[in-house]
Write an enzyme that holds these catalytic residues in place. Structure first.
Site, PDB file in Angstrom:
ATOM      1  N   ARG A 163       0.817  -1.220   0.000  1.00  0.00           N
ATOM      2  CA  ARG A 163       0.000   0.000   0.000  1.00  0.00           C
ATOM      3  C   ARG A 163       0.853   1.275   0.000  1.00  0.00           C
ATOM      4  O   ARG A 163       0.501   2.269   0.632  1.00  0.00           O
ATOM      5  CB  ARG A 163      -0.944   0.043   1.202  1.00  0.00           C
ATOM      6  N   SER A 237     -10.743  -0.485   2.710  1.00  0.00           N
ATOM      7  CA  SER A 237      -9.990  -0.690   3.957  1.00  0.00           C
ATOM      8  C   SER A 237      -9.594   0.669   4.515  1.00  0.00           C
ATOM      9  O   SER A 237      -8.926   1.441   3.822  1.00  0.00           O
ATOM     10  CB  SER A 237      -8.695  -1.458   3.696  1.00  0.00           C
ATOM     11  N   GLU A 333      -4.978   3.705   6.210  1.00  0.00           N
ATOM     12  CA  GLU A 333      -4.534   3.491   4.840  1.00  0.00           C
ATOM     13  C   GLU A 333      -5.063   4.644   3.979  1.00  0.00           C
ATOM     14  O   GLU A 333      -4.475   5.015   2.980  1.00  0.00           O
ATOM     15  CB  GLU A 333      -5.131   2.145   4.385  1.00  0.00           C
TER      16      GLU A 333
END
Ligand code: EPU
Length: 337
Positions: A163, A237, A333
């Site tokens: 990520r 997420s 995130e």
């Protein structure tokens, strides 16, 4: 350029944030004109793609929002076993993946149905179901917002990680991606290894799935546990899965012998944040406006009528509670604006 522009339909949380200025970029010369106008030097600015991974913490963005909407897909070099496909930043990611699958090109199928646009995909090296964008990424073209310089970033220059990439770290806010080149294969073994893919196929009596069947299976698996952004505001997420030391994981495993986990190449252990959040008692929690999705605790949701600060407050409480219960720090995130 528009003024006092509502971003309600430009962020997947659906917060009614106003931007002082909003400009839609439909081709490279639009972007060059914007850069030479000098406005980006004098004003705060934000490059906005699908708005699927941003959280506007305030009700007002006092600057220019640059909405990247350059369309186009080109087939570049073609050989018997592979092909390079160029997609421009404004192409819808799920539609693009579907297009590659329809053309029988292998590589992106496990990344099906991830909401967003092509230009944002390398920024956080999107990943799902055992695949990451970097697996098929060849290079991208980006433009420097300060100088207008065009630059090609090869895969190893992008510093892809879980990520993360150079566009989310060292060069954050400095370059805007205009197109991405993918190296796709005409034939490849399908990647069915990730947890529930095989179960899903078995349950649906599919022994040897085609590329399209795998694509459709991934879409169905995602639909079953992630909220549809068209119905409930969310950004996928919300947190990253934390990576912890082996000793710390062993201590956790004593208390929770069935704790899900993935071994990392460096010996550390990745623990699903959704599991930690669920065990800390948050799954399905909600107040009037915001909450923790009942089918996947990693996803924070906006039911309507709320503000970005409600999500910020909820995220802080969750991080604190996971830290207190497990001694593990989880971090967002999603990009806070
Ligand atoms: N789990 C729970 N409770 C929950 C959620 C998950 O116990 O509420 C457990 C599951 O049972 C499973 C484990 O946690 O054992 C992992 O769950 P899952 O396979 O759903 O994946 P994840 O780690 O929660 C990651 C990505 C997703 C991606 C899926 C599938 C991150 C931050 N998220 O989620 O990406 O779709 O794997 O590959 O790495 C996104 O980035 O927006 C996103 C949705």
């Amino acid at each position: 350029m528009q003024e006092q522009f509502s971003l309600k339909t430009y962020n997947s949380f659906g917060f009614d944030v106003k931007a002082k200025h909003f400009v839609e970029i439909q081709n490279i010369s639009d972007l060059e004109k914007l850069i030479s106008s000098g406005i980006l030097e004098t004003e705060r600015h934000l490059i906005l793609s699908g708005g699927n991974n941003v959280l506007f913490c305030d009700d007002y963005f006092d600057g220019t929002v640059v909405y990247m909407n350059i369309k186009g897909i080109d087939f570049l070099t073609d050989s018997t076993d592979s092909i390079i496909v160029r997609a421009y930043a404004g192409e819808d990611w799920p539609d693009f993946v579907q297009f590659t699958v329809e053309n029988n090109l292998h590589g992106l199928e496990n990344l099906a149905h991830i909401p967003g646009k092509v230009g944002a995909a390398p920024v956080q090296n999107i990943g799902a179901y055992g695949a990451e964008l970097k697996d098929c990424f060849l290079q991208c073209e980006a433009i420097c917002l300060a100088t207008g310089e065009h630059r090609v970033f090869k895969k190893d220059e992008c510093r892809f990680a879980y990520r993360n990439s150079i566009f989310k770290s060292e060069l954050k806010g400095k370059y805007v991606i205009v197109s991405v080149d993918f190296l796709l294969k005409r034939n490849a073994q399908l990647n069915l290894e990730y947890g529930n893919i095989k179960n899903y196929l078995t349950e649906n009596k599919i022994d040897t799935p085609t590329l399209q069947q795998l694509h459709d299976a991934i879409c169905a698996i995602r639909d079953a546990k992630l909220p549809d952004v068209r119905k409930i505001g969310n950004a996928g997420s919300f947190f990253k899965n934390p990576v912890i030391e082996k000793a710390q994981f062993e201590a956790l495993q004593k208390a929770y012998p069935n704790a899900p986990h993935y071994a990392e190449p460096d010996g550390k252990v990745k623990v699903p944040a959704g599991w930690l959040i669920e065990k800390a008692g948050w799954k399905g929690w909600r107040d009037e406006h915001v909450g923790v999705y009942e089918k996947q605790a990693l996803v924070l949701v906006h039911y309507g009528g709320g503000k970005g600060c409600d999500i910020v407050e909820l995220a802080e409480k969750i991080m604190q509670s996971v830290k207190e219960k497990f001694g593990i720090e989880i971090s967002p995130e999603v990009n806070f604006i």
